[in-house]
Design a protein around this motif. Structure first.
Motif, PDB file in Angstrom:
ATOM      1  N   PHE A 162       0.883  -1.161  -0.047  1.00  0.00           N
ATOM      2  CA  PHE A 162       0.058   0.023   0.061  1.00  0.00           C
ATOM      3  C   PHE A 162       0.887   1.254  -0.023  1.00  0.00           C
ATOM      4  O   PHE A 162       0.638   2.225  -0.938  1.00  0.00           O
ATOM      5  CB  PHE A 162      -0.921  -0.033   1.260  1.00  0.00           C
ATOM      6  CG  PHE A 162      -1.775   1.295   1.322  1.00  0.00           C
ATOM      7  CD1 PHE A 162      -3.185   1.187   0.552  1.00  0.00           C
ATOM      8  CD2 PHE A 162      -1.424   2.158   2.113  1.00  0.00           C
ATOM      9  CE1 PHE A 162      -3.785   2.304   0.812  1.00  0.00           C
ATOM     10  CE2 PHE A 162      -2.227   3.427   2.546  1.00  0.00           C
ATOM     11  CZ  PHE A 162      -3.371   3.658   1.879  1.00  0.00           C
ATOM     12  N   MET A 163       1.879   1.276   0.851  1.00  0.00           N
ATOM     13  CA  MET A 163       2.840   2.542   1.090  1.00  0.00           C
ATOM     14  C   MET A 163       3.393   2.701  -0.415  1.00  0.00           C
ATOM     15  O   MET A 163       3.746   3.853  -0.675  1.00  0.00           O
ATOM     16  CB  MET A 163       3.422   2.351   2.390  1.00  0.00           C
ATOM     17  CG  MET A 163       2.743   2.792   3.617  1.00  0.00           C
ATOM     18  SD  MET A 163       1.876   3.966   3.786  1.00  0.00           S
ATOM     19  CE  MET A 163       3.182   5.316   3.890  1.00  0.00           C
ATOM     20  N   ASN A 164       4.158   1.654  -0.835  1.00  0.00           N
ATOM     21  CA  ASN A 164       4.728   1.874  -1.956  1.00  0.00           C
ATOM     22  C   ASN A 164       4.045   2.375  -3.215  1.00  0.00           C
ATOM     23  O   ASN A 164       4.518   3.241  -4.036  1.00  0.00           O
ATOM     24  CB  ASN A 164       5.509   0.461  -2.510  1.00  0.00           C
ATOM     25  CG  ASN A 164       6.959   0.403  -1.715  1.00  0.00           C
ATOM     26  OD1 ASN A 164       7.474   1.602  -1.420  1.00  0.00           O
ATOM     27  ND2 ASN A 164       7.297  -0.614  -1.195  1.00  0.00           N
ATOM     28  N   SER A 165       2.665   1.632  -3.221  1.00  0.00           N
ATOM     29  CA  SER A 165       1.932   2.089  -4.502  1.00  0.00           C
ATOM     30  C   SER A 165       1.500   3.400  -4.581  1.00  0.00           C
ATOM     31  O   SER A 165       1.526   4.379  -5.195  1.00  0.00           O
ATOM     32  CB  SER A 165       0.606   1.170  -4.429  1.00  0.00           C
ATOM     33  OG  SER A 165       0.790  -0.257  -4.229  1.00  0.00           O
ATOM     34  N   TRP A 166       1.306   3.944  -3.071  1.00  0.00           N
ATOM     35  CA  TRP A 166       0.774   5.165  -2.850  1.00  0.00           C
ATOM     36  C   TRP A 166       1.990   6.409  -3.018  1.00  0.00           C
ATOM     37  O   TRP A 166       1.923   7.170  -3.662  1.00  0.00           O
ATOM     38  CB  TRP A 166       0.106   5.543  -1.446  1.00  0.00           C
ATOM     39  CG  TRP A 166      -0.374   7.098  -1.133  1.00  0.00           C
ATOM     40  CD1 TRP A 166      -0.747   7.766  -1.983  1.00  0.00           C
ATOM     41  CD2 TRP A 166      -0.284   7.603   0.070  1.00  0.00           C
ATOM     42  NE1 TRP A 166      -0.781   8.910  -1.323  1.00  0.00           N
ATOM     43  CE2 TRP A 166      -0.618   8.856  -0.006  1.00  0.00           C
ATOM     44  CE3 TRP A 166       0.154   6.990   1.425  1.00  0.00           C
ATOM     45  CZ2 TRP A 166      -0.927   9.716   1.003  1.00  0.00           C
ATOM     46  CZ3 TRP A 166      -0.093   7.911   2.587  1.00  0.00           C
ATOM     47  CH2 TRP A 166      -0.521   9.291   2.303  1.00  0.00           C
ATOM     48  N   THR A 167       3.127   6.029  -2.661  1.00  0.00           N
ATOM     49  CA  THR A 167       4.328   6.828  -2.647  1.00  0.00           C
ATOM     50  C   THR A 167       4.752   6.977  -4.055  1.00  0.00           C
ATOM     51  O   THR A 167       5.199   8.021  -4.478  1.00  0.00           O
ATOM     52  CB  THR A 167       5.382   6.598  -1.502  1.00  0.00           C
ATOM     53  OG1 THR A 167       5.578   5.317  -1.693  1.00  0.00           O
ATOM     54  CG2 THR A 167       5.068   7.041  -0.117  1.00  0.00           C
ATOM     55  N   CYS A 168       4.622   5.729  -4.656  1.00  0.00           N
ATOM     56  CA  CYS A 168       5.054   5.927  -6.052  1.00  0.00           C
ATOM     57  C   CYS A 168       4.216   6.954  -7.027  1.00  0.00           C
ATOM     58  O   CYS A 168       4.588   7.625  -7.798  1.00  0.00           O
ATOM     59  CB  CYS A 168       4.902   4.414  -6.502  1.00  0.00           C
ATOM     60  SG  CYS A 168       6.383   3.754  -6.286  1.00  0.00           S
ATOM     61  N   THR A 169       2.671   6.758  -6.377  1.00  0.00           N
ATOM     62  CA  THR A 169       1.912   7.875  -7.258  1.00  0.00           C
ATOM     63  C   THR A 169       2.246   9.084  -7.011  1.00  0.00           C
ATOM     64  O   THR A 169       1.898  10.058  -7.792  1.00  0.00           O
ATOM     65  CB  THR A 169       0.365   7.396  -7.102  1.00  0.00           C
ATOM     66  OG1 THR A 169       0.196   7.872  -5.622  1.00  0.00           O
ATOM     67  CG2 THR A 169      -0.084   6.033  -7.260  1.00  0.00           C
ATOM     68  N   ILE A 170       2.923   9.567  -5.996  1.00  0.00           N
ATOM     69  CA  ILE A 170       3.263  10.991  -5.491  1.00  0.00           C
ATOM     70  C   ILE A 170       4.626  11.427  -5.709  1.00  0.00           C
ATOM     71  O   ILE A 170       5.164  12.305  -5.515  1.00  0.00           O
ATOM     72  CB  ILE A 170       2.955  11.278  -4.210  1.00  0.00           C
ATOM     73  CG1 ILE A 170       3.469  10.393  -3.002  1.00  0.00           C
ATOM     74  CG2 ILE A 170       1.569  11.452  -3.979  1.00  0.00           C
ATOM     75  CD1 ILE A 170       3.248  10.949  -1.767  1.00  0.00           C
ATOM     76  N   GLY A 171       5.390  10.101  -6.577  1.00  0.00           N
ATOM     77  CA  GLY A 171       6.600  10.491  -7.168  1.00  0.00           C
ATOM     78  C   GLY A 171       7.799  10.329  -6.385  1.00  0.00           C
ATOM     79  O   GLY A 171       8.875  10.614  -6.530  1.00  0.00           O
ATOM     80  N   GLN A 172       7.430   9.551  -5.117  1.00  0.00           N
ATOM     81  CA  GLN A 172       8.786   8.775  -4.299  1.00  0.00           C
ATOM     82  C   GLN A 172       8.831   7.607  -4.783  1.00  0.00           C
ATOM     83  O   GLN A 172       8.176   6.600  -4.927  1.00  0.00           O
ATOM     84  CB  GLN A 172       8.136   8.724  -2.940  1.00  0.00           C
ATOM     85  CG  GLN A 172       8.306  10.507  -2.268  1.00  0.00           C
ATOM     86  CD  GLN A 172       7.631  10.308  -0.885  1.00  0.00           C
ATOM     87  OE1 GLN A 172       7.396   9.368  -0.114  1.00  0.00           O
ATOM     88  NE2 GLN A 172       7.065  11.393  -0.284  1.00  0.00           N
TER      89      GLN A 172
END
Ligand code: PAP
Length: 316
Positions: A162-172
């Motif tokens: 979850f955290m990786n999918s989310w942070t990837c969508t905001i460019g991290q």
């Protein structure tokens, strides 16, 4: 009642233990970890929220299957939730996050004294805070608390995806799994430590079973009808017919919710998180596909040490 937002002064923050979790500063307050942006809402809710006797609270640590219950509880409480006609099912238009608002992530996020009097009764709320940090009126009134937890190995894996999918969508970029795992084992994560969170509700549920219903995700997956009946009775809304149980289960199933337009394309307005990220595989034991045998042993050992003598385990 306190009318000012309890801003966290830099002096207080400076005194609190600090760690970085997913590129964001987290502070240890009263034994639990919070992003600085969560501390004020948690404190405001704790000071100012007034529970009513017929409120229902869903509480949990993160990624334990809460979204399933955010759908199930409102459906059980809705007089039309178990009827055959689905046309006005609120889940068709709302992500489950909308049906049980969060004290700290929504209602008290920007306002220390939100007016909640217009909410229809019985009011449904959720919170990620551990038992000791709940508002006193929640503990002392007759309102009900439902707690859901899950095998920490699956919690970690769910959180990581979850955290990786989310942070990837905001460019991290992604956070290395072994670093995230170390952090989880040390209890450093949003609203953690996981084990202390679980124990806080477990102990209170043993003391006051009429107040706190303690559920495990694994039991819900294994025996959903039995667990749903137990939940409905606890909430004072027992099922009259077997078909009603089946109806609620179907309405709230991962398979159905995943395909609904609102959940495929919507974004949580409070958190900016795409709703689709809340629905992944939803299976028991997904850790086997994600972590090594060594990691499994390590986390199982932490769990054994933490839960020793409590009567609580995650064997299933
Ligand atoms: P949250 O802390 O962000 O609210 P939460 O809902 O507690 O997350 O946990 C997410 C898990 O619940 C996901 O598990 P997974 O990563 O192992 O797949 C998600 O798939 C699962 N989940 C969400 N909705 C349902 C549902 N209706 N039935 C079963 N599992 C579900």
């Amino acid at each position: 009642m306190d009318s000012s937002f309890p801003n966290i002064s830099s002096t207080l923050l400076g005194e609190l233990p600090k760690e970085t979790w997913w590129a964001s500063d987290h502070y240890n307050w009263e034994g639990f970890w919070f992003a600085s942006s969560r501390l004020s809402p948690v404190m405001a809710a704790r000071s100012n929220f007034q529970a009513s006797n017929d409120d229902v609270f869903l509480t949990s640590s993160i990624k334990t299957g809460t979204t399933w219950l955010k759908a199930i509880i409102p459906t059980i409480m809705n007089p039309k939730g178990r009827k055959n006609d689905d046309t006005d099912d609120p889940l068709l238009k709302h992500h489950p996050n909308d049906l049980m608002p969060s004290l700290e992530l929504q209602l008290f996020k920007d306002n220390p004294n939100p007016d909640l009097t217009a909410m229809p009764s019985p009011r449904l709320f959720r919170s990620l805070v551990p038992y000791p940090l709940l508002p006193e009126s929640v503990k002392n009134s007759a309102c009900k608390i439902v707690y859901i937890t899950r095998d920490p190995k699956d919690v970690f894996v769910s959180m990581w995806h979850f955290m990786n999918s989310w942070t990837c969508t905001i460019g991290q970029g992604p956070w290395k799994m072994n670093e995230a795992f170390e952090s989880f084992c040390r209890g450093v994560h949003a609203f953690g430590p996981f084990h202390d969170h679980v124990l806080s509700y477990w102990k209170e549920s043993l003391r006051r079973p009429e107040k706190i219903l303690f559920l495990r995700y694994e039991d819900l997956k294994k025996d959903p009808k039995v667990q749903l009946k137990k939940l409905a009775s606890f909430l004072g809304r027992p099922f009259a017919k077997e078909e009603e149980v089946e109806k609620v289960l179907w309405r709230c199933s991962l398979e159905r919710l995943k395909t609904l337009e609102v959940n495929q394309n919507g974004v949580d307005p409070w958190l900016g998180i795409p709703y689709k990220l809340y629905f992944r595989r939803g299976i028991v034991g997904d850790w086997e596909n994600n972590i090594t045998e060594e990691m499994k042993e390590r986390l199982d050992q932490v769990t054994r040490m933490k839960f020793e003598g409590s009567g609580l385990d995650f064997k299933h």
